[in-house]
Scaffold this motif. Sequence first.
Motif, mmCIF file in Angstrom:
data_model
loop_
_atom_site.group_PDB
_atom_site.id
_atom_site.type_symbol
_atom_site.label_atom_id
_atom_site.label_comp_id
_atom_site.label_asym_id
_atom_site.label_seq_id
_atom_site.Cartn_x
_atom_site.Cartn_y
_atom_site.Cartn_z
ATOM 1 N N ARG A 124 0.804 -1.214 0.000
ATOM 2 C CA ARG A 124 0.000 0.000 0.000
ATOM 3 C C ARG A 124 0.840 1.267 0.000
ATOM 4 O O ARG A 124 0.284 2.368 0.078
ATOM 5 C CB ARG A 124 -0.920 -0.007 1.225
ATOM 6 N N ALA A 125 2.169 1.138 -0.093
ATOM 7 C CA ALA A 125 3.034 2.324 -0.067
ATOM 8 C C ALA A 125 2.739 3.277 -1.227
ATOM 9 O O ALA A 125 2.641 4.493 -1.008
ATOM 10 C CB ALA A 125 4.496 1.901 -0.064
ATOM 11 N N PRO A 126 2.582 2.816 -2.498
ATOM 12 C CA PRO A 126 2.252 3.769 -3.569
ATOM 13 C C PRO A 126 0.944 4.500 -3.333
ATOM 14 O O PRO A 126 0.836 5.712 -3.613
ATOM 15 C CB PRO A 126 2.198 2.878 -4.820
ATOM 16 N N LEU A 127 -0.089 3.796 -2.804
ATOM 17 C CA LEU A 127 -1.359 4.461 -2.536
ATOM 18 C C LEU A 127 -1.210 5.512 -1.440
ATOM 19 O O LEU A 127 -1.830 6.589 -1.513
ATOM 20 C CB LEU A 127 -2.408 3.419 -2.136
ATOM 21 N N LYS A 128 -0.397 5.233 -0.444
ATOM 22 C CA LYS A 128 -0.172 6.214 0.608
ATOM 23 C C LYS A 128 0.509 7.464 0.065
ATOM 24 O O LYS A 128 0.172 8.592 0.451
ATOM 25 C CB LYS A 128 0.676 5.590 1.719
ATOM 26 N N ARG A 129 1.464 7.285 -0.841
ATOM 27 C CA ARG A 129 2.168 8.435 -1.396
ATOM 28 C C ARG A 129 1.267 9.264 -2.290
ATOM 29 O O ARG A 129 1.302 10.500 -2.266
ATOM 30 C CB ARG A 129 3.395 7.945 -2.157
ATOM 31 N N VAL A 130 0.442 8.583 -3.110
ATOM 32 C CA VAL A 130 -0.520 9.324 -3.929
ATOM 33 C C VAL A 130 -1.500 10.074 -3.040
ATOM 34 O O VAL A 130 -1.858 11.241 -3.299
ATOM 35 C CB VAL A 130 -1.257 8.365 -4.887
ATOM 36 N N GLY A 131 -1.966 9.434 -1.981
ATOM 37 C CA GLY A 131 -2.864 10.112 -1.059
ATOM 38 C C GLY A 131 -2.222 11.318 -0.402
ATOM 39 O O GLY A 131 -2.883 12.340 -0.172
ATOM 40 N N LEU A 132 -0.914 11.221 -0.105
ATOM 41 C CA LEU A 132 -0.210 12.357 0.479
ATOM 42 C C LEU A 132 -0.187 13.542 -0.482
ATOM 43 O O LEU A 132 -0.444 14.691 -0.085
ATOM 44 C CB LEU A 132 1.204 11.937 0.866
ATOM 45 N N LEU A 133 0.109 13.263 -1.756
ATOM 46 C CA LEU A 133 0.129 14.344 -2.742
ATOM 47 C C LEU A 133 -1.262 14.948 -2.933
ATOM 48 O O LEU A 133 -1.413 16.177 -3.007
ATOM 49 C CB LEU A 133 0.674 13.809 -4.066
ATOM 50 N N LEU A 134 -2.292 14.086 -3.019
ATOM 51 C CA LEU A 134 -3.652 14.604 -3.191
ATOM 52 C C LEU A 134 -4.098 15.388 -1.952
ATOM 53 O O LEU A 134 -4.811 16.398 -2.074
ATOM 54 C CB LEU A 134 -4.616 13.441 -3.460
ATOM 55 N N GLY A 135 -3.691 14.944 -0.773
ATOM 56 C CA GLY A 135 -4.037 15.683 0.433
ATOM 57 C C GLY A 135 -3.407 17.065 0.456
ATOM 58 O O GLY A 135 -4.056 18.046 0.835
ATOM 59 N N CYS A 136 -2.144 17.168 0.037
ATOM 60 C CA CYS A 136 -1.494 18.479 -0.031
ATOM 61 C C CYS A 136 -2.207 19.386 -1.031
ATOM 62 O O CYS A 136 -2.409 20.587 -0.768
ATOM 63 C CB CYS A 136 -0.022 18.317 -0.393
#
Length: 222
Positions: free
Chosen positions: A79-91
Amino acid sequence: MNLKPLQPLIQPLGDGSVILYDRITTWITSPKYRTPEQPEPPADKPPAAKGQQKKDGQAPDTKGESKKPAEPEPVLDKRAPLKRVGLLLGCAYVTAVSDYTTYATAAAALGWVAAAYMVGTPDEPPNDTTQDTPEAAPATPREALVQWLTQTIGNRPGIHLYELYPKMRALPGMQAHDEAALREALRALDIPITRAFTIGDVKGRSGVRLADLAAPLPSREE
């Protein structure tokens, strides 16, 4: 619209943007491993005495020592790629709904442009003119022959004609020349021929001395 004058400014921005995009994509898709949590070890029990019979018919523990648990192997975090995409979308979401959206967007765009120029501008090679400058081409046939003779002689004081003639026949246009024609070619280009000088163990033979090649030509005025 002619954009050629702006090409030196546009090219690094485009190249740098591609590099930044590749780096962000690599960061998102790169695998991440995590170490699973180890369960808490059970409460320590008093070690059994040496030779004491264990319960349930087990063999006695002759050492009386407990073994250490093995280190757990790292596990791939899928789930690491999904977490990173979520971080970018959250920012991006926080920037969009905040009261300072305009300023945050301008700062992000300015930071992107600055980073793109930093990674997109090629490094200038060192200006080493002493090594990259080629040797000047000889201006006359005599200078070309003198340069060739100097390289052929090397560190020796000169070269005898019996050794020089076969090397001259390897030059373009001199394959069919006999010794008389080769000697005449040397004289025609004002290459001095010295009679009976010594090179190493060979004595009493004619040849071309290295010192004579650097000497100035004699005057032809009558």
